[in-house]
Write an enzyme that holds these catalytic residues in place. Structure first.
Site, PDB file in Angstrom:
ATOM      1  N   HIS A 117       2.725  -2.615  -5.944  1.00 16.26           N
ATOM      2  CA  HIS A 117       3.009  -1.485  -4.895  1.00 16.26           C
ATOM      3  C   HIS A 117       3.735  -0.165  -5.350  1.00 16.26           C
ATOM      4  O   HIS A 117       3.488   0.647  -4.623  1.00 16.26           O
ATOM      5  CB  HIS A 117       3.744  -2.219  -3.633  1.00 16.26           C
ATOM      6  CG  HIS A 117       3.585  -1.798  -2.537  1.00 16.26           C
ATOM      7  ND1 HIS A 117       3.389  -0.306  -2.020  1.00 16.26           N
ATOM      8  CD2 HIS A 117       3.325  -2.240  -1.145  1.00 16.26           C
ATOM      9  CE1 HIS A 117       3.128  -0.357  -0.784  1.00 16.26           C
ATOM     10  NE2 HIS A 117       3.321  -1.570  -0.235  1.00 16.26           N
ATOM     11  N   ASP A 162     -19.333   0.577  -1.236  1.00 22.03           N
ATOM     12  CA  ASP A 162     -20.528   0.288  -1.584  1.00 22.03           C
ATOM     13  C   ASP A 162     -20.781   0.633  -2.967  1.00 22.03           C
ATOM     14  O   ASP A 162     -20.886   1.809  -3.382  1.00 22.03           O
ATOM     15  CB  ASP A 162     -21.439   0.951  -0.708  1.00 22.03           C
ATOM     16  CG  ASP A 162     -22.854   0.693  -0.991  1.00 22.03           C
ATOM     17  OD1 ASP A 162     -23.142  -0.120  -1.971  1.00 22.03           O
ATOM     18  OD2 ASP A 162     -23.826   1.187  -0.192  1.00 22.03           O
TER      19      ASP A 162
END
Length: 444
Positions: free
Chosen positions: A175, A389
């Protein structure tokens, strides 16, 4: 240690049994390095003051891809090779992610050691997972990573191949390296490289530390962790139609967002659960991460990579009559509106950093109390996660990974206008959650 198990509103014992018995076998594990070495002048990257506030945890998401009928074994290996090669090329641009964090000195050593890339085989069908129970123990093994050791990779990718040829690709990231917006940018860049190469990519801006230098705040935004508690991760879908009904039930003459409407309903549910658990109404503390990109009127590059978020917090004393949905909607709406107004008036980066630190300090102090009902939200709505994608279609589903903290993650669902709420909480609370009349009425 914590343990995660899954839950749906209805259970299919046969499917549940098949899911929990799925075996995941690691086939290979390697470090993917940038395709070109990082120049010497870019070998050290200081973290920013906002990075410093972030928890020393790995967050991440999983992308689920159905088989498209062409997934023979040689095609799988072609895809794996394509993923590795495109990741290597992408890391040339996002070079800090291939480095290592030096905690004592608060900087990233951009040493090109690489991102961990794991290929695993699953002895099951992806549809069993998508149509059955989302067992977070299984989800955890789809994105398994031993955290906490010095010198760990900052990013870990695991490609899970199912017998049907379906894939689950997980990504975990440290993080302190970047927030959701940063990692979504990285994923979008990776799929672009995978489909068409690096010529379309612009280099990110990695110098937020020059605008927000570390000053040693002594504050950390780690959420309250639940040790020794059996946690569950539960997925609830709020359809566009259900959210429209929620908005109609909210305050009149107030334009509320989908996130505000769903958040208010879930707060109402969590207050009801908390009263059943403690036998009384405790004050509600709502905590939410807010993206500062586009919120502050400062010369921050639009391609800035790192953490540029703040924590917004509001406390609400419950009336004896119990939680009121309209009142909760107004509370959450005002929480966001007031925070945006405050940050929009900031005139310089130092004031911005001071405000972010003050918000972090307020959060850290308030969540310590045992006398408040803390509800932690993270909204990932608005990020195009369903556009990830790689060249074989968009994901059928996107989820977060399970963490040892009571929290709610909101994502845009694949259905138009809907929101998926992924809720992590204790086994005891889960029993109350799935029976709550508001959950039954609005979530599927």
């Amino acid at each position: 240690m914590f343990e995660c198990t899954g839950s749906n509103l209805s259970r299919n014992p046969e499917l549940t049994g098949r899911l929990t018995s799925m075996k995941i076998e690691v086939q290979s594990k390697k470090l993917i390095k940038p395709s070109a070495p990082t120049p010497n002048h870019s070998r050290m990257l200081n973290i920013s003051g906002i990075d410093e506030l972030q928890p020393t945890l790995y967050s991440g998401f999983l992308f689920y891809y159905r088989a498209n009928g062409e997934n023979q074994e040689d095609d799988i290996f072609r895809r794996l090779r394509l993923l590795e090669e495109s990741l290597s090329e992408t890391l040339t641009i996002f070079y800090p992610l291939a480095g290592r964090y030096v905690e004592e000195e608060l900087y990233i050593d951009c040493n090109d050691q690489g991102v961990e890339f794991v290929h695993a085989k699953v002895n099951g069908q992806l549809d069993q997972l998508l149509r059955g129970e989302f067992d977070p123990d299984l989800l955890g093994r789809l994105s398994e990573f031993q955290m906490g050791a010095a010198g760990n990779p900052l990013v870990v990718v695991q490609v899970n191949v199912f017998e049907c040829g379906g894939l689950v690709i997980s990504l975990r990231s440290f993080h302190k390296v970047g927030d959701l917006s940063a990692m979504a940018t990285f994923m979008k860049s990776w799929v672009t490289v995978c489909r068409s190469g690096t010529h379309e990519l612009a280099s990110p801006y990695f110098e937020l530390s020059t605008l927000f230098p570390v000053k040693g705040s002594g504050v950390n935004l780690t959420p309250p962790l639940l040790a020794g508690v059996k946690l569950t991760m539960n997925r609830f879908l709020f359809s566009g139609a259900a959210i429209s009904r929620l908005k109609l039930a909210g305050p009149k003459n107030m334009r509320i967002s989908r996130v505000e409407a769903v958040s208010a309903l879930l707060c109402k549910v969590f207050v009801t659960m908390d009263r059943a658990k403690h036998g009384r109404l405790r004050p509600l503390l709502v905590c939410q991460n807010m993206n500062l990109r586009g919120t502050v009127n400062l010369p921050i590059p639009t391609n800035a990579f790192g953490n540029f978020i703040t924590k917004v917090v509001t406390r609400h004393t419950m009336p004896q009559s119990g939680p009121d949905f309209e009142e909760l909607v107004k509370m959450i709406h005002d929480m966001f509106a007031n925070a945006k107004t405050r940050y929009a008036t900031i005139a310089d980066t130092e004031s911005c950093m001071d405000m972010v630190k003050d918000s972090a300090r307020e959060y850290a102090e308030r969540v310590k109390s045992d006398e408040v009902n803390v509800v932690n939200f993270s909204s990932w709505c608005g990020f195009p996660l369903y556009d990830i994608d790689f060249g074989w279609g968009k994901p059928e589903l996107v989820s977060n990974v399970c963490q040892p903290a009571r929290r709610i993650i909101l994502l845009d669902s694949k259905t138009e206008g809907g929101i998926d709420a992924w809720i992590i909480l204790s086994q005891e609370e889960k029993v109350l959650l799935v029976q709550d009349p508001d959950i039954v009425a609005f979530a599927s």
